[in-house]
Design a protein around this motif. Structure first.
Motif, short mmCIF file in Angstrom:
data_model
loop_
_atom_site.label_atom_id
_atom_site.label_comp_id
_atom_site.label_asym_id
_atom_site.label_seq_id
_atom_site.Cartn_x
_atom_site.Cartn_y
_atom_site.Cartn_z
N UNK A 93 44.64 22.65 91.26
CA UNK A 93 45.31 23.90 90.89
C UNK A 93 45.67 24.76 92.10
N UNK A 94 45.11 24.43 93.26
CA UNK A 94 45.40 25.19 94.48
C UNK A 94 45.50 24.20 95.64
N UNK A 95 46.63 23.51 95.70
CA UNK A 95 46.81 22.46 96.71
C UNK A 95 46.80 23.04 98.12
N UNK A 96 47.28 24.26 98.25
CA UNK A 96 47.34 24.90 99.57
C UNK A 96 45.93 25.05 100.17
N UNK A 97 45.00 25.57 99.39
CA UNK A 97 43.62 25.71 99.85
C UNK A 97 42.97 24.34 100.06
N UNK A 98 43.30 23.41 99.18
CA UNK A 98 42.78 22.04 99.29
C UNK A 98 43.25 21.41 100.61
N UNK A 99 44.51 21.64 100.95
CA UNK A 99 45.07 21.11 102.20
C UNK A 99 44.33 21.69 103.40
N UNK A 100 44.17 23.00 103.42
CA UNK A 100 43.50 23.65 104.55
C UNK A 100 42.05 23.17 104.67
N UNK A 101 41.35 23.12 103.55
CA UNK A 101 39.95 22.69 103.57
C UNK A 101 39.81 21.28 104.14
N UNK A 102 40.66 20.37 103.72
CA UNK A 102 40.51 18.97 104.14
C UNK A 102 41.03 18.72 105.55
N UNK A 103 42.00 19.51 106.00
CA UNK A 103 42.39 19.42 107.41
C UNK A 103 41.24 19.90 108.30
N UNK A 104 40.58 20.99 107.89
CA UNK A 104 39.41 21.45 108.63
C UNK A 104 38.32 20.38 108.65
N UNK A 105 38.09 19.75 107.50
CA UNK A 105 37.06 18.72 107.40
C UNK A 105 37.40 17.52 108.29
N UNK A 106 38.68 17.19 108.39
CA UNK A 106 39.12 16.07 109.23
C UNK A 106 38.75 16.31 110.69
N UNK A 107 38.97 17.53 111.16
CA UNK A 107 38.63 17.85 112.55
C UNK A 107 37.12 17.95 112.76
N UNK A 108 36.41 18.43 111.76
CA UNK A 108 34.96 18.49 111.87
C UNK A 108 34.37 17.09 112.00
N UNK A 109 34.89 16.15 111.22
CA UNK A 109 34.44 14.76 111.32
C UNK A 109 34.75 14.18 112.69
N UNK A 110 35.95 14.46 113.19
CA UNK A 110 36.34 13.97 114.51
C UNK A 110 35.39 14.49 115.58
N UNK A 111 34.99 15.75 115.47
CA UNK A 111 34.14 16.38 116.48
C UNK A 111 32.69 15.91 116.41
N UNK A 112 32.23 15.52 115.24
CA UNK A 112 30.80 15.24 115.06
C UNK A 112 30.46 13.77 114.83
N UNK A 113 31.46 12.95 114.53
CA UNK A 113 31.21 11.54 114.22
C UNK A 113 31.70 10.67 115.38
#
Length: 208
Positions: A82-102
């Motif tokens: 119902x809120x793709x915009x927030x979903x996009x931002x959240x998962x882009x943030x998660x993508x970079x967090x994984x890159x930094x920590x994994x």
């Protein structure tokens, strides 16, 4: 039977971990199945039992590394949100967090951007990389399209250009960090870059 299957899955994952290590250390072109088998501590015969060739190993690595993205950005998940915009931002943030920590994701991205050479002998693997890159572009564009339909972007936003704008900024950030990982805090800086880019798109900088 159950124990045998569990052991086989462990060996398969061990081979994938070994392949990533060899690709990262030697580059994709120079990496050999023999080196991967040695890294994993198995025979080439054991490797062939799980994977047909180097391309098969590489594609399976892709599927693993992209699994979280594909789950978050497949068509059905996006359509049902119902809120793709927030979903996009959240998962882009998660993508970079994984890159930094994994460490595995870090090495995989390093292989993708710096060690996946464009050579004739490597053509099948580079085409795999291009295919997943195109999939990333397509699903980001679809998320932006749905965001426009949900009123989170101006109606006249140029979706194709917006996707290119967002992707180019984030890919460049990844490349800078891969070259100099100690230069800045990737999680903190990526959150600010993502927020700034998305705010710029909402302000209509890429209206058609």
């Amino acid at each position: 039977m159950r124990k045998t299957k569990i052991e086989a899955n462990k060996t398969r994952q061990h081979l994938l971990d070994a392949a990533l290590e060899v690709f990262w250390r030697e580059g994709v072109t120079r990496a050999s199945l023999q080196a991967i088998a040695q890294q994993a501590g198995v025979t080439r015969g054991a490797l062939y039992w799980h994977f047909k060739n180097k391309e098969d190993l590489f594609e399976t690595l892709f599927e693993q590394q992209y699994a979280d993205f594909l789950a978050a950005f497949n068509d059905e998940t996006l359509r049902d949100n119902q809120d793709v915009w927030s979903h996009l931002q959240h998962n882009l943030n998660a993508m970079f967090e994984t890159l930094a920590t994994n460490p595995s994701r870090h090495k995989f991205c390093d292989v993708m951007f710096a060690k996946c050479e464009q050579t004739a002998s490597n053509e099948t693997i580079t085409e795999l990389a291009h295919r997943y890159h195109r999939l990333f572009q397509k699903q980001i564009a679809y998320a932006l399209q749905l965001s426009r339909e949900q009123g989170r972007l101006p109606e006249n936003t140029d979706i194709e250009l917006a996707a290119i704008y967002l992707e180019s900024s984030l890919v460049d950030l990844i490349k800078i960090w891969l070259d100099e990982p100690n230069r800045f805090d990737l999680i903190g800086k990526s959150r600010r870059v993502i927020a700034a880019n998305m705010q710029a798109l909402q302000q209509g900088i890429l209206n058609g």
